[in-house]
Motif scaffolding. Structure first.
Motif, PDB file in Angstrom:
ATOM      1  N   LYS A  56      -4.204 -15.821  56.773  1.00 11.33           N
ATOM      2  CA  LYS A  56      -4.790 -14.601  56.359  1.00 11.33           C
ATOM      3  C   LYS A  56      -4.579 -14.021  55.307  1.00 11.33           C
ATOM      4  O   LYS A  56      -5.416 -13.317  54.639  1.00 11.33           O
ATOM      5  CB  LYS A  56      -4.451 -13.552  57.779  1.00 11.33           C
ATOM      6  N   GLU A  57      -3.322 -14.089  54.532  1.00  8.13           N
ATOM      7  CA  GLU A  57      -3.130 -13.511  53.448  1.00  8.13           C
ATOM      8  C   GLU A  57      -4.051 -14.211  52.217  1.00  8.13           C
ATOM      9  O   GLU A  57      -4.692 -13.658  51.545  1.00  8.13           O
ATOM     10  CB  GLU A  57      -1.837 -13.859  52.910  1.00  8.13           C
ATOM     11  N   GLU A  58      -4.250 -15.686  52.634  1.00  6.73           N
ATOM     12  CA  GLU A  58      -5.086 -16.330  51.460  1.00  6.73           C
ATOM     13  C   GLU A  58      -6.496 -15.689  51.673  1.00  6.73           C
ATOM     14  O   GLU A  58      -7.395 -15.415  50.816  1.00  6.73           O
ATOM     15  CB  GLU A  58      -5.095 -17.800  51.584  1.00  6.73           C
ATOM     16  N   ALA A  59      -6.847 -15.245  52.771  1.00  7.25           N
ATOM     17  CA  ALA A  59      -8.445 -14.953  53.068  1.00  7.25           C
ATOM     18  C   ALA A  59      -8.512 -13.604  52.544  1.00  7.25           C
ATOM     19  O   ALA A  59      -9.414 -13.289  51.706  1.00  7.25           O
ATOM     20  CB  ALA A  59      -8.641 -14.963  54.775  1.00  7.25           C
ATOM     21  N   PHE A  60      -7.497 -12.712  52.762  1.00  6.70           N
ATOM     22  CA  PHE A  60      -7.435 -11.436  52.173  1.00  6.70           C
ATOM     23  C   PHE A  60      -7.716 -11.364  50.577  1.00  6.70           C
ATOM     24  O   PHE A  60      -8.210 -10.374  50.110  1.00  6.70           O
ATOM     25  CB  PHE A  60      -5.937 -10.666  52.646  1.00  6.70           C
ATOM     26  N   LEU A  61      -6.845 -12.194  50.103  1.00  7.01           N
ATOM     27  CA  LEU A  61      -6.827 -12.398  48.499  1.00  7.01           C
ATOM     28  C   LEU A  61      -7.928 -13.007  48.034  1.00  7.01           C
ATOM     29  O   LEU A  61      -7.823 -13.336  46.741  1.00  7.01           O
ATOM     30  CB  LEU A  61      -5.321 -12.629  48.142  1.00  7.01           C
ATOM     31  N   TYR A  62      -8.894 -13.557  48.697  1.00  8.98           N
ATOM     32  CA  TYR A  62      -9.939 -14.377  48.119  1.00  8.98           C
ATOM     33  C   TYR A  62     -10.708 -13.810  46.974  1.00  8.98           C
ATOM     34  O   TYR A  62     -10.897 -14.556  46.006  1.00  8.98           O
ATOM     35  CB  TYR A  62     -10.936 -14.978  49.155  1.00  8.98           C
ATOM     36  N   GLY A  63     -10.865 -12.427  47.164  1.00  8.95           N
ATOM     37  CA  GLY A  63     -11.505 -11.813  46.055  1.00  8.95           C
ATOM     38  C   GLY A  63     -10.703 -12.024  44.760  1.00  8.95           C
ATOM     39  O   GLY A  63     -11.447 -12.028  43.667  1.00  8.95           O
TER      40      GLY A  63
END
Length: 193
Positions: A56-63
């Motif tokens: 979820k952290e990787e998804a959150f920081l995709y931007g």
């Protein structure tokens, strides 16, 4: 070059998962958000989530990842005759200038990263993963020695990350680009010459 339909769909799915992760984390707090909730909010399966992101952290920081890819492209597009630190600074100004005014949602994202060690660690991973590309570009631009080029790339990425993290606390209407210029000027003093 135009992107094919399949690639556009993959990009849209990745963006939808990112946006769902950010929205849910801002609304409920990162600790209360699950991968399943993100997948549900993006209207995809848990398996589809796993095809795009490891956490979820990787998804959150995709931007952040997407912005860093644009930043490296901006570095590559700079004129060949510019000094290396000037190239890096000009590319950062170009990329981060578009963020312009204080976006409350983006500020909330930055503050979440500062409060959650897992997000901070993922952000560091995201930024350092870009160092190889920057190092290669700096060597191609004449920076002598792979160690100096890597140190310059690492210092640059750290400066960008620090500027982004410091920005929400700036008062008096300081723009992100002003904080970015300040951080890069301080760091760049060690790489001039």
């Amino acid at each position: 070059m135009s992107t094919g339909l399949r690639e556009r769909k993959k990009s849209a799915t990745r963006q939808a998962l990112h946006e769902a992760a950010v929205r849910l984390a801002i609304e409920h707090g990162l600790d209360r958000v699950t991968v399943e909730a993100i997948a549900d909010a993006a209207d995809v399966s848990r398996r589809t989530f796993s095809n795009y992101f490891a956490s979820k952290e990787e998804a959150f920081l995709y931007g952040d990842h997407a912005r860093m890819c644009v930043l490296i492209d901006a570095v590559r597009a700079r004129p060949a005759g510019e000094a290396p630190w000037q190239v890096l600074t000009a590319a950062a100004v170009e990329v981060f200038q578009v963020l312009g005014a204080r976006d409350p949602r983006w500020i909330a994202q930055v503050r979440l990263v500062r409060r959650h060690p897992a997000l901070a660690a993922q952000q560091v991973t995201t930024y350092t993963s870009m160092e190889d590309g920057l190092t290669a570009e700096l060597v191609a631009r004449g920076v002598e020695g792979p160690i100096r080029a890597r140190l310059m790339a690492a210092a640059f990425m750290a400066s960008v990350r620090v500027a982004v993290q410091a920005y929400p606390d700036r008062t008096g209407g300081a723009a992100l680009i002003d904080v970015m210029r300040e951080a890069l000027a301080v760091t760049g003093e060690g790489f001039r010459g």
